[in-house]
Design a protein around this motif. Sequence first.
Motif, PDB file in Angstrom:
ATOM      1  N   ALA A 116       0.831  -1.202   0.000  1.00  0.00           N
ATOM      2  CA  ALA A 116       0.000   0.000   0.000  1.00  0.00           C
ATOM      3  C   ALA A 116       0.870   1.259   0.000  1.00  0.00           C
ATOM      4  O   ALA A 116       1.984   1.268   0.533  1.00  0.00           O
ATOM      5  N   VAL A 117       0.364   2.313  -0.618  1.00  0.00           N
ATOM      6  CA  VAL A 117       1.125   3.551  -0.781  1.00  0.00           C
ATOM      7  C   VAL A 117       0.257   4.753  -0.458  1.00  0.00           C
ATOM      8  O   VAL A 117      -0.921   4.805  -0.831  1.00  0.00           O
ATOM      9  N   GLU A 118       0.841   5.724   0.249  1.00  0.00           N
ATOM     10  CA  GLU A 118       0.238   7.039   0.450  1.00  0.00           C
ATOM     11  C   GLU A 118       1.235   8.078  -0.062  1.00  0.00           C
ATOM     12  O   GLU A 118       2.404   8.062   0.340  1.00  0.00           O
ATOM     13  N   VAL A 119       0.783   8.953  -0.928  1.00  0.00           N
ATOM     14  CA  VAL A 119       1.656   9.981  -1.497  1.00  0.00           C
ATOM     15  C   VAL A 119       1.036  11.349  -1.253  1.00  0.00           C
ATOM     16  O   VAL A 119      -0.170  11.538  -1.426  1.00  0.00           O
ATOM     17  N   ALA A 120       1.860  12.296  -0.859  1.00  0.00           N
ATOM     18  CA  ALA A 120       1.437  13.694  -0.770  1.00  0.00           C
ATOM     19  C   ALA A 120       2.279  14.500  -1.748  1.00  0.00           C
ATOM     20  O   ALA A 120       3.516  14.512  -1.650  1.00  0.00           O
ATOM     21  N   LEU A 121       1.613  15.134  -2.710  1.00  0.00           N
ATOM     22  CA  LEU A 121       2.275  15.984  -3.700  1.00  0.00           C
ATOM     23  C   LEU A 121       2.059  17.441  -3.310  1.00  0.00           C
ATOM     24  O   LEU A 121       0.929  17.933  -3.341  1.00  0.00           O
ATOM     25  N   VAL A 122       3.122  18.115  -2.958  1.00  0.00           N
ATOM     26  CA  VAL A 122       3.065  19.527  -2.570  1.00  0.00           C
ATOM     27  C   VAL A 122       3.677  20.324  -3.719  1.00  0.00           C
ATOM     28  O   VAL A 122       4.878  20.206  -3.986  1.00  0.00           O
ATOM     29  N   VAL A 123       2.858  21.115  -4.412  1.00  0.00           N
ATOM     30  CA  VAL A 123       3.323  21.735  -5.653  1.00  0.00           C
ATOM     31  C   VAL A 123       3.106  23.244  -5.644  1.00  0.00           C
ATOM     32  O   VAL A 123       2.098  23.748  -5.165  1.00  0.00           O
ATOM     33  N   ASP A 124       4.062  23.942  -6.199  1.00  0.00           N
ATOM     34  CA  ASP A 124       4.115  25.390  -6.243  1.00  0.00           C
ATOM     35  C   ASP A 124       3.234  25.920  -7.385  1.00  0.00           C
ATOM     36  O   ASP A 124       3.409  25.544  -8.543  1.00  0.00           O
ATOM     37  N   ILE A 125       2.258  26.779  -7.048  1.00  0.00           N
ATOM     38  CA  ILE A 125       1.467  27.465  -8.070  1.00  0.00           C
ATOM     39  C   ILE A 125       1.590  28.974  -7.877  1.00  0.00           C
ATOM     40  O   ILE A 125       0.656  29.727  -8.142  1.00  0.00           O
ATOM     41  N   SER A 126       2.751  29.408  -7.413  1.00  0.00           N
ATOM     42  CA  SER A 126       2.978  30.832  -7.195  1.00  0.00           C
ATOM     43  C   SER A 126       3.030  31.564  -8.530  1.00  0.00           C
ATOM     44  O   SER A 126       3.108  30.954  -9.597  1.00  0.00           O
ATOM     45  N   SER A 127       3.038  32.884  -8.474  1.00  0.00           N
ATOM     46  CA  SER A 127       2.948  33.704  -9.680  1.00  0.00           C
ATOM     47  C   SER A 127       4.075  33.429 -10.668  1.00  0.00           C
ATOM     48  O   SER A 127       3.893  33.555 -11.889  1.00  0.00           O
ATOM     49  N   THR A 174      -3.854   2.500  -2.927  1.00  0.00           N
ATOM     50  CA  THR A 174      -3.011   3.670  -3.190  1.00  0.00           C
ATOM     51  C   THR A 174      -3.842   4.938  -3.002  1.00  0.00           C
ATOM     52  O   THR A 174      -4.982   5.006  -3.456  1.00  0.00           O
ATOM     53  N   SER A 175      -3.266   5.928  -2.344  1.00  0.00           N
ATOM     54  CA  SER A 175      -3.939   7.217  -2.225  1.00  0.00           C
ATOM     55  C   SER A 175      -2.948   8.333  -2.514  1.00  0.00           C
ATOM     56  O   SER A 175      -1.761   8.234  -2.190  1.00  0.00           O
ATOM     57  N   ILE A 176      -3.454   9.375  -3.152  1.00  0.00           N
ATOM     58  CA  ILE A 176      -2.646  10.545  -3.471  1.00  0.00           C
ATOM     59  C   ILE A 176      -3.348  11.779  -2.911  1.00  0.00           C
ATOM     60  O   ILE A 176      -4.552  11.954  -3.090  1.00  0.00           O
ATOM     61  N   SER A 177      -2.581  12.613  -2.239  1.00  0.00           N
ATOM     62  CA  SER A 177      -3.050  13.933  -1.819  1.00  0.00           C
ATOM     63  C   SER A 177      -2.296  14.973  -2.626  1.00  0.00           C
ATOM     64  O   SER A 177      -1.088  14.844  -2.823  1.00  0.00           O
ATOM     65  N   ILE A 178      -3.002  15.976  -3.123  1.00  0.00           N
ATOM     66  CA  ILE A 178      -2.361  17.064  -3.856  1.00  0.00           C
ATOM     67  C   ILE A 178      -2.567  18.358  -3.077  1.00  0.00           C
ATOM     68  O   ILE A 178      -3.704  18.736  -2.782  1.00  0.00           O
ATOM     69  N   PHE A 226      -7.285  15.461  -0.577  1.00  0.00           N
ATOM     70  CA  PHE A 226      -6.598  14.516   0.299  1.00  0.00           C
ATOM     71  C   PHE A 226      -7.112  13.091   0.075  1.00  0.00           C
ATOM     72  O   PHE A 226      -8.300  12.868  -0.190  1.00  0.00           O
ATOM     73  N   LEU A 227      -6.186  12.130   0.160  1.00  0.00           N
ATOM     74  CA  LEU A 227      -6.512  10.700   0.237  1.00  0.00           C
ATOM     75  C   LEU A 227      -7.417  10.246  -0.910  1.00  0.00           C
ATOM     76  O   LEU A 227      -8.406   9.547  -0.696  1.00  0.00           O
ATOM     77  N   LEU A 286       2.858  17.018   5.104  1.00  0.00           N
ATOM     78  CA  LEU A 286       3.170  16.115   6.211  1.00  0.00           C
ATOM     79  C   LEU A 286       1.900  15.658   6.910  1.00  0.00           C
ATOM     80  O   LEU A 286       1.745  14.477   7.245  1.00  0.00           O
ATOM     81  N   LYS A 287       0.961  16.579   7.110  1.00  0.00           N
ATOM     82  CA  LYS A 287      -0.298  16.211   7.755  1.00  0.00           C
ATOM     83  C   LYS A 287      -1.092  15.224   6.899  1.00  0.00           C
ATOM     84  O   LYS A 287      -1.833  14.386   7.430  1.00  0.00           O
ATOM     85  N   ALA A 288      -0.954  15.321   5.575  1.00  0.00           N
ATOM     86  CA  ALA A 288      -1.661  14.395   4.684  1.00  0.00           C
ATOM     87  C   ALA A 288      -1.177  12.965   4.842  1.00  0.00           C
ATOM     88  O   ALA A 288      -1.850  12.025   4.392  1.00  0.00           O
ATOM     89  N   LEU A 289      -0.030  12.774   5.522  1.00  0.00           N
ATOM     90  CA  LEU A 289       0.538  11.441   5.738  1.00  0.00           C
ATOM     91  C   LEU A 289       0.544  11.051   7.210  1.00  0.00           C
ATOM     92  O   LEU A 289       0.985   9.961   7.561  1.00  0.00           O
ATOM     93  N   SER A 290       0.050  11.935   8.070  1.00  0.00           N
ATOM     94  CA  SER A 290       0.140  11.728   9.510  1.00  0.00           C
ATOM     95  C   SER A 290      -1.031  10.907  10.043  1.00  0.00           C
ATOM     96  O   SER A 290      -2.195  11.267   9.840  1.00  0.00           O
TER      97      SER A 290
END
Length: 437
Positions: free
Chosen positions: A122-133, A163-167, A252-253, A283-287
């Motif tokens: 099983a896998v949990e992934v958190a993708l933290v991505v920059d959408i700044s200007s 499998t779960s992905i959080s963006i 999330f999830l 980090l919270k998305a995986l906690s």
Amino acid sequence: MMTALVAGPLTLTLGGAVDLMRFAAAKAELRGAVDAGLLAASHLDNDTNVETEIERYLQRNLESKFLDYRDVTVNVSEERRLNGKFVDITADITIGTFFLGLMGKDEITVTVTSSGEQTYTAVEVALVVDISSSMNGSRLVNLRTAMDTFIDTVLKEEVADITSISIVPFGGHVNVGDDYKHFANTDNEDDNDDTNHADGYKYNGCFEFLPEDYSDNTFELYDGQWRDITPHFWKYVNFNPWCPSDNNEAIFLSNDPDELKDLVEAFTLSDGTGMDIGAAWGLKALSPKMRGVLKGDFEDVRPTDYNGDTIKALVMMTDGGITAQFRPQQSGCIRARNNNRAHNDHKQCQEFLFEDETYRHTKGVGVSYFESVCQEAIDNNILVFTIGFEINAGSNQDRYLRNCPQNESQYYFVESTDIEAAFSSIAASINGIRLTM
């Protein structure tokens, strides 16, 4: 005469032993070829027909003078279950004899059986991505393509159920939407986004972080109430809000590729680079402390406990350095001290004040929060990957992105379209770790 009498049987015995040695050699060679093919065919990412894959390895590995891969008969039994793929193989080849033929045994059938098991983790992934200007133009286009590829690679149909992905898109802050509004103090919530903040703020999906929130903890009451609403404002680029707009709301999830891709496609730009806040939400998305708090397809059972059977991966991407957390003056527009010029009503006036540092902080403090999130993730055996997208080599952001993961091989310094290769490499690493033979 005695020698003549024993010469025939002795010759047959010795000759039979030669045939049996050939049989043993043929069996060992056939087993080696079948086992090699089984390892390849059992791999979850291999969509090739299993029997075809086995035959290809037989052709490549059978080099004996008396074995011809075309004479091998292969029978493959393949079963796919929720947690993996199970393959049984039987391979037969019939070889002619030399001396045993004199005893009526003209051929010997060599049979090899082999079984393989490729199980999913099983896998949990958190993708933290920059959408700044600064992610405007081709950068945002390339990011979308890269994330779509990542989602397709990690969320294959056969592993979607485990499998779960959080963006977590971030600009100046992270928009988590109405599902988490109960963590915000709405006692004095305003009903509009005017420039006079003395009468409160409208909730736009973001609530403020305290120092203790840059961790894997859930949100506890602060001074008898929840966190304040993050005001609606922009600082650097007109109309790019500090709190990302609704279409950038974090997910999330999820194991729904369409839902995830729809979010990616809808990305619009936000002001500021609050990577420290983005990292904390990742980090919270995986906690496991957030189990039952986060909404999503697995909200009752995930995030799972640390150090269990689930791989946890935190992937963070940015194209710039962490910015200070600015906040607007509470009443109207005044001269902004940080750049010594006044903003007009279209660029809502900012005042970088330090009298109350509850929610404002400097760039340096933001970097320290980010670094503490990295360390806490590593301490809890979360795989950490970072991507520096078109940043300056040797810069401060290059340094803290490089130092964040467990080792430098999990840091990707990329330019333009290389971002897709970076996301693909990370996805392959996660899938490779999830497979156990």
